[in-house]
Design a protein around this motif. Structure first.
Motif, short mmCIF file in Angstrom:
data_model
loop_
_atom_site.label_atom_id
_atom_site.label_comp_id
_atom_site.label_asym_id
_atom_site.label_seq_id
_atom_site.Cartn_x
_atom_site.Cartn_y
_atom_site.Cartn_z
N ALA A 3 89.40 44.65 -6.62
CA ALA A 3 90.53 43.93 -7.22
C ALA A 3 90.36 43.84 -8.73
O ALA A 3 91.34 43.95 -9.48
CB ALA A 3 90.66 42.55 -6.60
N ASP A 4 89.11 43.65 -9.19
CA ASP A 4 88.88 43.58 -10.64
C ASP A 4 89.17 44.90 -11.32
O ASP A 4 89.76 44.94 -12.40
CB ASP A 4 87.43 43.17 -10.92
CG ASP A 4 87.15 41.73 -10.53
OD1 ASP A 4 88.12 40.93 -10.48
OD2 ASP A 4 85.98 41.41 -10.27
N GLU A 6 91.22 47.20 -10.26
CA GLU A 6 92.67 47.40 -10.23
C GLU A 6 93.36 46.58 -11.31
O GLU A 6 94.29 47.05 -11.97
CB GLU A 6 93.22 47.02 -8.84
CG GLU A 6 94.71 47.17 -8.70
CD GLU A 6 95.19 48.61 -8.87
OE1 GLU A 6 96.35 48.78 -9.29
OE2 GLU A 6 94.42 49.54 -8.62
N GLN A 7 92.89 45.36 -11.52
CA GLN A 7 93.46 44.51 -12.58
C GLN A 7 93.21 45.12 -13.95
O GLN A 7 94.09 45.12 -14.81
CB GLN A 7 92.88 43.09 -12.49
CG GLN A 7 93.44 42.14 -13.51
CD GLN A 7 94.92 41.88 -13.32
OE1 GLN A 7 95.40 41.82 -12.19
NE2 GLN A 7 95.64 41.74 -14.41
N GLN A 10 95.62 48.00 -14.42
CA GLN A 10 96.98 47.53 -14.71
C GLN A 10 97.09 47.01 -16.13
O GLN A 10 98.07 47.27 -16.83
CB GLN A 10 97.38 46.44 -13.71
CG GLN A 10 97.64 46.95 -12.32
CD GLN A 10 97.91 45.82 -11.34
OE1 GLN A 10 97.83 44.65 -11.69
NE2 GLN A 10 98.23 46.18 -10.10
N ASP A 11 96.06 46.29 -16.57
CA ASP A 11 96.06 45.81 -17.96
C ASP A 11 96.02 46.97 -18.94
O ASP A 11 96.67 46.94 -19.99
CB ASP A 11 94.86 44.89 -18.20
CG ASP A 11 95.00 43.54 -17.50
OD1 ASP A 11 96.14 43.20 -17.09
OD2 ASP A 11 93.98 42.84 -17.36
N ARG A 14 99.47 48.40 -19.20
CA ARG A 14 100.36 47.51 -19.95
C ARG A 14 100.07 47.62 -21.46
O ARG A 14 100.99 47.74 -22.28
CB ARG A 14 100.16 46.07 -19.49
CG ARG A 14 101.08 45.08 -20.15
CD ARG A 14 100.93 43.69 -19.53
NE ARG A 14 99.56 43.34 -19.23
CZ ARG A 14 98.77 42.63 -20.05
NH1 ARG A 14 99.24 42.21 -21.20
NH2 ARG A 14 97.54 42.35 -19.71
N ALA A 83 87.59 50.06 -15.75
CA ALA A 83 88.16 50.13 -14.41
C ALA A 83 87.51 51.26 -13.62
O ALA A 83 87.23 51.11 -12.43
CB ALA A 83 89.67 50.32 -14.46
#
Length: 90
Positions: A3-4, A6-7, A10-11, A14, A83
């Protein structure tokens, strides 16, 4: 992928989008500087131009988003790399 990781990915996406926006602003300001520079009449090598202060101001305005673009691109690359290493470890 954790999950980290993936975050972080995504960051990174962005921030990469923000850097594209800054790049477009930077290119527009550099084009404006080039346009004003080409319109400026040369009066001699050391003679001051009429719009000299304006050109310096536009140049300063063009340099700031260029630096921000470079910084956000580097930050996005770091997030992508974090990531990727987080996905390999996890």
């Amino acid at each position: 992928m954790t999950a980290d990781a993936e975050q972080l990915r995504q960051d990174g996406h962005r921030i990469e989008k923000w850097s594209v926006g800054w790049m477009l602003l930077s290119l527009a300001l550099w084009a404006w500087f080039g346009y004003r520079f080409l319109l400026d009449d040369d009066r001699g090598l050391f003679a001051p131009a009429e719009g000299g202060r304006t050109l310096v101001g536009i140049l300063a305005l063009a340099v700031i988003p260029t630096i921000i673009t470079a910084a956000t691109l580097v930050y996005a690359r770091v997030l992508f790399r974090l990531a990727r290493t987080g996905a390999e470890v996890g």
